[in-house]
Scaffold this motif. Structure first.
Motif, short mmCIF file in Angstrom:
data_model
loop_
_atom_site.label_atom_id
_atom_site.label_comp_id
_atom_site.label_asym_id
_atom_site.label_seq_id
_atom_site.Cartn_x
_atom_site.Cartn_y
_atom_site.Cartn_z
N HIS A 33 6.58 27.52 50.51
CA HIS A 33 7.63 27.54 49.40
C HIS A 33 8.36 26.09 49.34
CE1 HIS A 33 10.12 28.40 45.99
NE2 HIS A 33 11.31 28.22 46.75
N SER A 36 5.75 23.20 48.85
CA SER A 36 5.33 23.22 47.37
C SER A 36 6.12 22.60 46.38
CB SER A 36 4.82 24.46 46.76
OG SER A 36 5.67 25.60 46.59
N THR A 37 7.62 23.02 46.85
CA THR A 37 8.79 22.77 45.65
C THR A 37 9.67 21.58 45.83
OG1 THR A 37 9.94 24.54 46.71
CG2 THR A 37 8.71 25.19 44.85
N LYS A 40 9.65 18.25 44.08
CA LYS A 40 9.69 18.17 42.69
C LYS A 40 11.24 18.40 42.31
CE LYS A 40 8.60 21.76 40.67
NZ LYS A 40 7.81 23.07 40.32
N VAL A 41 12.08 19.35 43.15
CA VAL A 41 13.41 19.77 42.85
C VAL A 41 14.41 18.82 43.15
CG1 VAL A 41 12.89 22.14 42.78
CG2 VAL A 41 13.77 21.07 44.65
N SER A 68 21.78 22.49 39.59
CA SER A 68 20.14 21.93 39.00
C SER A 68 20.89 21.22 37.71
CB SER A 68 19.12 22.78 38.88
OG SER A 68 18.42 22.35 37.89
N PHE A 73 15.01 24.77 36.41
CA PHE A 73 15.57 25.56 37.55
C PHE A 73 16.85 25.79 37.19
CE2 PHE A 73 16.82 25.52 42.02
CZ PHE A 73 15.75 25.78 42.53
N LEU A 320 16.68 26.47 47.58
CA LEU A 320 15.32 26.70 47.57
C LEU A 320 15.01 28.14 48.09
CD1 LEU A 320 13.53 23.58 48.09
CD2 LEU A 320 13.63 24.69 45.84
N GLN A 323 16.84 30.88 46.13
CA GLN A 323 16.01 30.97 44.97
C GLN A 323 14.57 31.81 45.05
OE1 GLN A 323 13.28 28.28 44.42
NE2 GLN A 323 12.21 29.09 42.74
N PHE A 324 14.14 31.56 46.17
CA PHE A 324 13.04 32.35 46.50
C PHE A 324 13.15 33.79 46.91
CE2 PHE A 324 9.81 34.03 49.59
CZ PHE A 324 8.64 33.56 49.25
#
Length: 332
Positions: A33, A36-37, A40-41, A68, A73, A320, A323-324
């Motif tokens: 996770h 992959s994120t 971007k975030v 954010s 997001f 993150l 969030q996951f």
């Protein structure tokens, strides 16, 4: 489970216990996770430098907010953390806390969760992710420096990221803790094919490590750079203030140094001290985790290179991880 209205807007905040959190997370899935994120975030998450207070000479209270600016997001959150290094004598984690996640659209509380386990998972998975870029792919020996609550998580994260590992040495100032942990993990089915050994002399085993991972409260260097083997990767997790350090200047001099985020440059004792003594300049830092994962910086460039990764923690990573956990929980 949270209650929802017909528009699927959460109306009641939920509490996610440590037990539930541990049933949701695995080190492999969280590393994936982050990978992959994270690039971007990081472009739209605002993360001020954490606030650090000292209620007593030996304890710390940290506030780590993040929010954010993108509707894709829709979150903001804060982690409240305490650090009581002497808790080991009470068989309690030295780091404990809570995380609260809010909607960045409405401001309502979405969830609060135990951040003691969240921190153990996210810290170890950051190290595991970094090792995918900085450790040799054929690494076989892991030396774990420290046998506290974070040590099993770091071992699991490194094994997840580097499946070629075959041997784990565990060192601790109290040898009995190292041997007890080695015996416990050696009996776990998930570690089939791995051998574990507790040891009482770090200098004897640190040179065997393809990966050396440190999670201690030490204020004096434990890892000596002259003893690191060619091609080793050193993972430094313990220090988060200038008075703390887990390796000496020779380690920093020999290694290509990477950090989880820029806060490490002013918080990590290994780096602050090295800058002050002229061992290394800030411009010589190889890059951050975001830059490694995003491909903006190159990690390991040869099998002989010694790499060093220093992490101090990041509100982005906390966000993150929370969030996951939250999204996985609400989908179940």
């Amino acid at each position: 489970m949270a209650s929802t209205n017909k528009d699927d807007t959460i109306t009641n905040p939920v509490f996610i216990s440590a037990e539930t959190l541990c049933s949701i997370l695995t080190h492999r899935t969280l590393i994936d996770h982050f990978q992959s994120t994270l690039p971007k975030v990081s472009t739209f998450l605002q993360t001020p430098i954490r606030q650090h207070y000292s209620p007593s000479p030996s304890s710390s209270l940290l506030l780590m907010p993040s929010w954010s600016s993108s509707p894709s997001f829709p979150y903001m959150g804060v982690k409240l953390v305490t650090h009581f290094p002497h808790n080991s004598s009470l068989n309690l984690p030295g780091v404990q806390g809570s995380y609260v996640l809010f909607s960045s659209t409405t401001g309502q509380t979405l969830t609060s969760m135990d951040s003691t386990e969240l921190t153990l998972f996210r810290t170890s998975c950051v190290s595991g992710l970094a090792s995918k870029y900085l450790a040799r792919r054929d690494s076989e020996v892991l030396v774990m420096v420290g046998a506290g609550f974070l040590a099993p998580h770091l071992i699991r994260a490194h094994v997840s990221a580097t499946p070629s590992l075959r041997k784990v040495f565990i060192w601790n100032r109290t040898v009995e803790k190292a041997t007890t942990l080695a015996r416990k993990l050696g009996g776990c089915h998930e570690f089939k094919g791995l051998s574990f050994e507790g040891c009482g002399c770090l200098d004897e085993v640190v040179g065997l490590g393809d990966i050396v991972s440190c999670a201690t409260n030490s204020e004096t260097p434990l890892v000596k750079g002259e003893r690191l083997k060619v091609g080793a990767h050193l993972d430094l997790v313990g220090s988060f203030k200038p008075s703390m350090m887990e390796c000496d200047d020779e380690t920093i001099r020999r290694g290509s140094v990477f950090v989880d985020n820029e806060a490490a440059l002013v918080e990590a004792g290994e780096l602050v001290g090295a800058f002050e003594r002229g061992v290394i300049e800030e411009g010589e830092i190889g890059g951050s985790l975001v830059e490694l994962v995003g491909g903006d910086k190159v990690g390991r460039s040869s099998s002989e290179q010694i790499t060093v990764f220093k992490s101090v923690g990041s509100a982005v990573i906390d966000m993150l991880a929370a969030q996951f956990v939250y999204e996985t929980y609400t989908r179940s």
